[in-house]
Design a protein around this motif. Structure first.
Motif, short mmCIF file in Angstrom:
data_model
loop_
_atom_site.label_atom_id
_atom_site.label_comp_id
_atom_site.label_asym_id
_atom_site.label_seq_id
_atom_site.Cartn_x
_atom_site.Cartn_y
_atom_site.Cartn_z
N ARG A 1 -14.99 -6.00 -26.66
CA ARG A 1 -14.14 -7.07 -27.18
C ARG A 1 -12.65 -6.75 -27.09
NH1 ARG A 1 -17.09 -8.73 -32.65
NH2 ARG A 1 -17.96 -6.66 -32.44
N ILE A 2 -12.28 -5.46 -27.21
CA ILE A 2 -10.86 -5.13 -27.09
C ILE A 2 -10.35 -5.30 -25.67
CG2 ILE A 2 -10.71 -3.63 -29.12
CD1 ILE A 2 -10.89 -1.22 -27.13
N ALA A 3 -11.27 -5.36 -24.70
CA ALA A 3 -10.89 -5.59 -23.31
C ALA A 3 -10.91 -7.08 -22.97
CB ALA A 3 -11.82 -4.84 -22.36
N GLN A 4 -11.58 -7.86 -23.78
CA GLN A 4 -11.75 -9.29 -23.50
C GLN A 4 -10.89 -10.19 -24.36
OE1 GLN A 4 -13.67 -10.86 -21.12
NE2 GLN A 4 -13.88 -8.81 -20.27
N ALA A 5 -10.39 -9.70 -25.47
CA ALA A 5 -9.66 -10.54 -26.43
C ALA A 5 -8.16 -10.53 -26.16
CB ALA A 5 -9.92 -10.05 -27.85
N ALA A 6 -7.52 -11.62 -26.55
CA ALA A 6 -6.06 -11.67 -26.59
C ALA A 6 -5.69 -11.24 -28.02
CB ALA A 6 -5.56 -13.07 -26.29
N ILE A 7 -5.42 -9.97 -28.20
CA ILE A 7 -5.25 -9.39 -29.54
C ILE A 7 -3.91 -9.75 -30.15
CG2 ILE A 7 -5.16 -7.21 -30.83
CD1 ILE A 7 -7.20 -6.09 -28.83
N PHE A 8 -2.87 -9.92 -29.36
CA PHE A 8 -1.52 -10.21 -29.85
C PHE A 8 -1.05 -9.17 -30.85
CE2 PHE A 8 -2.99 -14.36 -28.35
CZ PHE A 8 -1.98 -14.61 -27.42
N GLY A 9 -1.20 -7.93 -30.45
CA GLY A 9 -0.74 -6.80 -31.24
C GLY A 9 -0.64 -5.59 -30.32
N PRO A 10 -0.10 -4.49 -30.82
CA PRO A 10 0.16 -3.31 -29.99
C PRO A 10 -1.10 -2.48 -29.71
CG PRO A 10 0.84 -2.87 -32.22
CD PRO A 10 0.39 -4.30 -32.20
N VAL A 11 -2.00 -3.06 -28.92
CA VAL A 11 -3.26 -2.40 -28.60
C VAL A 11 -3.45 -2.45 -27.09
CG1 VAL A 11 -5.77 -2.41 -28.93
CG2 VAL A 11 -4.26 -3.10 -30.81
N ASP A 12 -3.70 -1.29 -26.49
CA ASP A 12 -3.90 -1.19 -25.05
C ASP A 12 -5.27 -0.59 -24.79
OD1 ASP A 12 -3.47 -1.26 -22.35
OD2 ASP A 12 -1.76 0.10 -22.37
N ALA A 13 -6.05 -1.25 -23.93
CA ALA A 13 -7.38 -0.79 -23.57
C ALA A 13 -7.34 -0.30 -22.13
CB ALA A 13 -8.39 -1.92 -23.73
N VAL A 14 -7.51 1.00 -21.91
CA VAL A 14 -7.45 1.57 -20.57
C VAL A 14 -8.87 1.64 -20.02
CG1 VAL A 14 -6.64 3.49 -19.17
CG2 VAL A 14 -5.45 2.93 -21.30
N ILE A 15 -9.06 0.99 -18.87
CA ILE A 15 -10.39 0.88 -18.27
C ILE A 15 -10.40 1.60 -16.92
CG2 ILE A 15 -12.14 -0.73 -17.43
CD1 ILE A 15 -10.86 -2.85 -19.31
N LYS A 16 -11.39 2.43 -16.72
CA LYS A 16 -11.55 3.16 -15.46
C LYS A 16 -12.18 2.23 -14.43
CE LYS A 16 -12.75 7.49 -15.84
NZ LYS A 16 -13.47 8.78 -15.96
N PHE A 17 -11.72 2.35 -13.16
CA PHE A 17 -12.32 1.56 -12.08
C PHE A 17 -12.56 2.45 -10.88
CE2 PHE A 17 -7.75 1.19 -11.73
CZ PHE A 17 -7.50 1.37 -10.37
N LYS A 18 -13.46 2.01 -9.99
CA LYS A 18 -13.86 2.81 -8.83
C LYS A 18 -12.94 2.60 -7.63
CE LYS A 18 -18.64 2.29 -10.17
NZ LYS A 18 -19.36 1.06 -10.27
N ASP A 19 -12.64 1.35 -7.34
CA ASP A 19 -11.87 1.03 -6.14
C ASP A 19 -11.16 -0.31 -6.37
OD1 ASP A 19 -13.90 -0.91 -5.83
OD2 ASP A 19 -14.96 0.28 -4.34
#
Length: 188
Positions: free
Chosen positions: A83-101
């Motif tokens: 949910r932290i990667a999908q929501a518009a939180i409107f606050g100082p929260v950053d979700a760092v997601i690893k990707f392959k390519d």
């Protein structure tokens, strides 16, 4: 150490260094969130992130007990469907997601209901153009994040709104054009 680990480490260090305080104070880098209700929403999302298995590398709490200050929070170990990667939180929260390519990064970036803005970092200009063209976002920043100009259109699509503010495109959002035909010759 991987690029991901270095990114998380550097981002967390920058977030931890942000000076919170009165926005009228020139030494302040970030003020409070807009209200007590919004502060509770942001803190609830931070709790959700932890419960869903992400790790708050820095921040993750309220600063003090006066005002609505939330410490800038950086999460690592975030999955794209959290949910932290999908929501518009409107606050100082950053979700760092690893990707392959590149394809995986694009899938993750476009895998949300929101599409207001996106940022791309790369020294490969071909990759930048290819990626920006395929991103579903109203604004794409390249090797920077955040500048705006009221002369340029601003807005997203899907759950990030409709239409455009600013620029010439905004005129259509805020006016109701009318066409009037007048025959100045004999009445027909």
């Amino acid at each position: 150490e991987s690029i991901y680990d270095e990114m998380v480490e550097r981002l967390a260090a920058r977030a931890a260094a942000i000076r919170l305080g009165d926005p009228r104070d020139p030494g302040t880098w970030m003020g409070p969130v807009v209200s007590g209700i919004q502060m509770k929403r942001v803190l609830d999302y931070i709790d959700i992130g932890r419960r869903e298995g992400a790790s708050a590398v820095t921040g993750g709490d309220r600063l003090g007990d006066v005002g609505y200050f939330v410490r800038p929070t950086v999460f690592a170990g975030v999955a794209p469907d959290m949910r932290i990667a999908q929501a518009a939180i409107f606050g100082p929260v950053d979700a760092v997601i690893k990707f392959k390519d590149e394809a995986d990064a694009l899938r993750i970036a476009n895998g949300t209901r929101y599409s207001l803005a996106a940022g791309v970092w790369s020294s490969d200009i071909g990759r930048v153009h290819r990626f920006a063209r395929r991103l579903k976002a109203g604004t794409v920043w390249v090797n920077t994040f955040g500048p705006t100009d009221v002369r340029l259109p601003w807005g997203g699509a899907r759950d990030s709104g409709f239409g455009r503010e600013h620029g010439d495109m905004a005129i259509e959002n805020f006016t109701e054009p009318k066409t009037v035909w007048i025959n100045t010759g004999p009445a027909t």
